[in-house]
Motif scaffolding. Structure first.
Motif, PDB file in Angstrom:
ATOM      1  N   ASN A   2       7.548  -3.608 -14.342  1.00 64.62           N
ATOM      2  CA  ASN A   2       7.696  -4.843 -13.576  1.00 64.62           C
ATOM      3  C   ASN A   2       7.596  -4.573 -12.079  1.00 64.62           C
ATOM      4  OD1 ASN A   2       8.496  -7.782 -13.342  1.00 64.62           O
ATOM      5  ND2 ASN A   2      10.188  -6.815 -12.217  1.00 64.62           N
ATOM      6  N   LEU A   3       8.213  -3.495 -11.623  1.00 65.33           N
ATOM      7  CA  LEU A   3       8.127  -3.146 -10.204  1.00 65.33           C
ATOM      8  C   LEU A   3       6.693  -2.822  -9.804  1.00 65.33           C
ATOM      9  CD1 LEU A   3      11.361  -0.967  -9.816  1.00 65.33           C
ATOM     10  CD2 LEU A   3      11.036  -3.376  -9.233  1.00 65.33           C
ATOM     11  N   GLN A   4       5.972  -2.143 -10.692  1.00 63.09           N
ATOM     12  CA  GLN A   4       4.558  -1.858 -10.420  1.00 63.09           C
ATOM     13  C   GLN A   4       3.751  -3.153 -10.354  1.00 63.09           C
ATOM     14  OE1 GLN A   4       3.780   0.755 -13.719  1.00 63.09           O
ATOM     15  NE2 GLN A   4       4.079   2.621 -12.512  1.00 63.09           N
ATOM     16  N   VAL A  48      -2.240  -0.715  -5.035  1.00 61.88           N
ATOM     17  CA  VAL A  48      -1.136  -0.535  -4.082  1.00 61.88           C
ATOM     18  C   VAL A  48      -1.518   0.511  -3.035  1.00 61.88           C
ATOM     19  CG1 VAL A  48       1.290   0.108  -3.839  1.00 61.88           C
ATOM     20  CG2 VAL A  48       0.540  -1.201  -5.839  1.00 61.88           C
ATOM     21  N   LEU A  49      -2.223   1.538  -3.455  1.00 55.16           N
ATOM     22  CA  LEU A  49      -2.659   2.564  -2.508  1.00 55.16           C
ATOM     23  C   LEU A  49      -3.636   1.971  -1.487  1.00 55.16           C
ATOM     24  CD1 LEU A  49      -3.203   5.589  -4.933  1.00 55.16           C
ATOM     25  CD2 LEU A  49      -1.272   5.189  -3.390  1.00 55.16           C
ATOM     26  N   VAL A  50      -4.532   1.094  -1.949  1.00 53.85           N
ATOM     27  CA  VAL A  50      -5.459   0.435  -1.026  1.00 53.85           C
ATOM     28  C   VAL A  50      -4.689  -0.442  -0.046  1.00 53.85           C
ATOM     29  CG1 VAL A  50      -7.349  -1.227  -0.845  1.00 53.85           C
ATOM     30  CG2 VAL A  50      -7.362   0.484  -2.666  1.00 53.85           C
ATOM     31  N   PHE A  51      -3.726  -1.181  -0.545  1.00 50.84           N
ATOM     32  CA  PHE A  51      -2.877  -2.023   0.314  1.00 50.84           C
ATOM     33  C   PHE A  51      -2.153  -1.180   1.353  1.00 50.84           C
ATOM     34  CE2 PHE A  51       1.353  -4.483   0.434  1.00 50.84           C
ATOM     35  CZ  PHE A  51       0.997  -5.108   1.617  1.00 50.84           C
ATOM     36  N   ALA A  52      -1.611  -0.045   0.925  1.00 50.40           N
ATOM     37  CA  ALA A  52      -0.905   0.839   1.858  1.00 50.40           C
ATOM     38  C   ALA A  52      -1.850   1.368   2.928  1.00 50.40           C
ATOM     39  CB  ALA A  52      -0.259   1.992   1.093  1.00 50.40           C
ATOM     40  N   LEU A  53      -3.068   1.729   2.525  1.00 52.88           N
ATOM     41  CA  LEU A  53      -4.049   2.240   3.481  1.00 52.88           C
ATOM     42  C   LEU A  53      -4.427   1.164   4.495  1.00 52.88           C
ATOM     43  CD1 LEU A  53      -5.959   4.497   4.394  1.00 52.88           C
ATOM     44  CD2 LEU A  53      -7.635   3.640   2.743  1.00 52.88           C
ATOM     45  N   VAL A  54      -4.675  -0.049   4.024  1.00 56.53           N
ATOM     46  CA  VAL A  54      -5.015  -1.155   4.927  1.00 56.53           C
ATOM     47  C   VAL A  54      -3.862  -1.435   5.881  1.00 56.53           C
ATOM     48  CG1 VAL A  54      -5.513  -3.638   5.040  1.00 56.53           C
ATOM     49  CG2 VAL A  54      -6.649  -2.207   3.336  1.00 56.53           C
ATOM     50  N   ARG A  60      -3.416   1.813 -16.580  1.00 54.94           N
ATOM     51  CA  ARG A  60      -2.356   2.764 -16.236  1.00 54.94           C
ATOM     52  C   ARG A  60      -2.870   4.188 -16.110  1.00 54.94           C
ATOM     53  NH1 ARG A  60       2.638   0.834 -16.336  1.00 54.94           N
ATOM     54  NH2 ARG A  60       3.487   2.934 -16.518  1.00 54.94           N
ATOM     55  N   ASP A  61      -3.950   4.506 -16.786  1.00 58.28           N
ATOM     56  CA  ASP A  61      -4.499   5.857 -16.711  1.00 58.28           C
ATOM     57  C   ASP A  61      -5.009   6.207 -15.315  1.00 58.28           C
ATOM     58  OD1 ASP A  61      -3.952   6.163 -19.383  1.00 58.28           O
ATOM     59  OD2 ASP A  61      -5.986   5.643 -20.053  1.00 58.28           O
ATOM     60  N   SER A  62      -5.286   5.180 -14.520  1.00 58.54           N
ATOM     61  CA  SER A  62      -5.817   5.417 -13.176  1.00 58.54           C
ATOM     62  C   SER A  62      -4.714   5.505 -12.116  1.00 58.54           C
ATOM     63  CB  SER A  62      -6.794   4.304 -12.790  1.00 58.54           C
ATOM     64  OG  SER A  62      -6.128   3.056 -12.730  1.00 58.54           O
ATOM     65  N   TYR A  63      -3.448   5.321 -12.524  1.00 57.30           N
ATOM     66  CA  TYR A  63      -2.337   5.366 -11.570  1.00 57.30           C
ATOM     67  C   TYR A  63      -2.207   6.773 -10.987  1.00 57.30           C
ATOM     68  CZ  TYR A  63      -0.704   0.772 -13.155  1.00 57.30           C
ATOM     69  OH  TYR A  63      -0.605  -0.568 -13.451  1.00 57.30           O
ATOM     70  N   VAL A  64      -1.870   6.840  -9.714  1.00 60.46           N
ATOM     71  CA  VAL A  64      -1.668   8.116  -9.027  1.00 60.46           C
ATOM     72  C   VAL A  64      -0.173   8.299  -8.791  1.00 60.46           C
ATOM     73  CG1 VAL A  64      -2.196   9.493  -6.980  1.00 60.46           C
ATOM     74  CG2 VAL A  64      -3.907   7.910  -7.907  1.00 60.46           C
TER      75      VAL A  64
END
Length: 339
Positions: free
Chosen positions: A62-64, A191-197, A180-184
């Motif tokens: 849910n948090l993800q 979320v990683l893209v959002f963080a980078l932006v 889920r297999d692509s999660y880092v």
């Protein structure tokens, strides 16, 4: 030879007055207070969610999901923050996201695979941002009217392209980003893209000449022009930036939903403006904060999740959001009146 006598000192009985703090320290202090206040609100919401639905709300999945949903509107909000800081507004961001998502998911576009979908989404966003920027900066149109016209046009074109149908994505390399297999390290790629932006947006606004010019234009456009800033070109760049963020958000939404629809991005403009406002960005321009805007997005997304888990009606959720927006604006006005 007599020594010169210094003038007598008289004790007034009052404590010495401290020198006023520099303006930048005063603003930094207020920014810290706003950030802490927003973190406090977010903490309270997390506490409420943990109390009302502990098993569901605090579940990792849910948090993800909350962070993933916040990523799409969050990228749009970063671009909106720049536009509002400059004293403008962009009511077309939701419609641009819809148009970019459907244009990038047509059968013809999908024939070019992952690269084609990404390129189409970003290109459409930039194209719409360019039109907005030309109308506002060089056409002399009021931002409200120019972007309202873009809102109607982009929505209509998105409906025409899809004919009201949902366009399913069939490219595995795009769909796999949402699995889920692509999660880092347990973090979704969106979320990683959002963080980078967010990081790039913060650096540009706070550590570059472009950011300082944006604040200057929003604070006093005429003074910025007299200082040598090309105000029209700066505004054009800002709407291009907003369009770029919409294109990126459209691609993220395609990954999240696995499709393109003309209804995508509905009310994104209101959510992005609201998140920027409660984050501390002034509607009148001259001050913007990427950190506050991101926290505003997380607050609204958390509210939505709590209401959904507790099966509460959406109208109550909208009332709660409206109350938060009104409170944020009142705090802004009170803060401005004390400066």
């Amino acid at each position: 030879m007599t020594q010169p006598v210094s003038p007598p000192r008289y004790d007034s009985g009052k404590a010495p007055v401290a020198a006023p703090l520099p303006a930048w320290r005063t603003l930094a202090g207020r920014a810290d207070v706003r950030t802490l206040s927003l973190l406090g609100v977010l903490a309270v919401l997390i506490l409420i969610g943990g109390i009302t639905k502990p098993d569901e709300f605090l579940d990792t999945r849910n948090l993800q999901l909350v962070l993933t949903q916040a990523s799409v509107i969050g990228v749009v909000t970063v671009g909106m923050t720049f536009v509002i800081t400059s004293g403008g507004i962009d009511l077309s961001v939701g419609a641009i996201v819809a148009l970019a998502s459907v244009w990038a998911t047509t059968v013809a576009t999908q024939e070019y695979g992952f690269t084609g979908i990404l390129f189409a989404a970003v290109a459409v966003g930039l194209g719409c941002g360019l039109v907005n920027g030309l109308l506002v900066a060089y056409g002399g149109m009021v931002p409200f009217i120019a972007t309202l016209a873009m809102l109607a046009s982009a929505r209509g074109l998105a409906l025409q392209i899809t004919d009201g149908r949902t366009q399913i994505v069939t490219i595995d390399s795009v769909l796999s980003l949402g699995e889920r297999d692509s999660y880092v390290l347990g973090i979704p790629p969106l979320v990683l893209v959002f963080a980078l932006v967010t990081v790039i947006g913060w650096l540009v606004l706070n550590r570059t000449t472009f950011g300082r010019r944006t604040v200057a234009v929003g604070g006093n456009a005429e003074a910025a022009r007299l200082a040598g800033i090309d105000v029209r070109r700066q505004r054009l760049y800002l709407y291009l930036l907003s369009g770029l963020c919409c294109g990126i958000a459209a691609f993220l939404l395609i990954v999240l939903a696995g499709s393109g629809q003309n209804t995508n991005g509905n009310l994104y403009e209101l959510d992005a403006i609201a998140a920027a406002i409660i984050g501390g960005t002034l509607l009148s321009g001259g001050r913007g904060t990427i950190t506050g805007s991101v926290l505003g997005v997380l607050i609204f997304t958390t509210i939505t999740d709590i209401f959904a888990l507790n099966n509460l009606q959406s109208d109550v959720q909208q009332i709660a959001k409206g109350a938060i927006i009104v409170a944020a604006v009142l705090v802004q006005r009170r803060t401005a009146s004390t400066t």
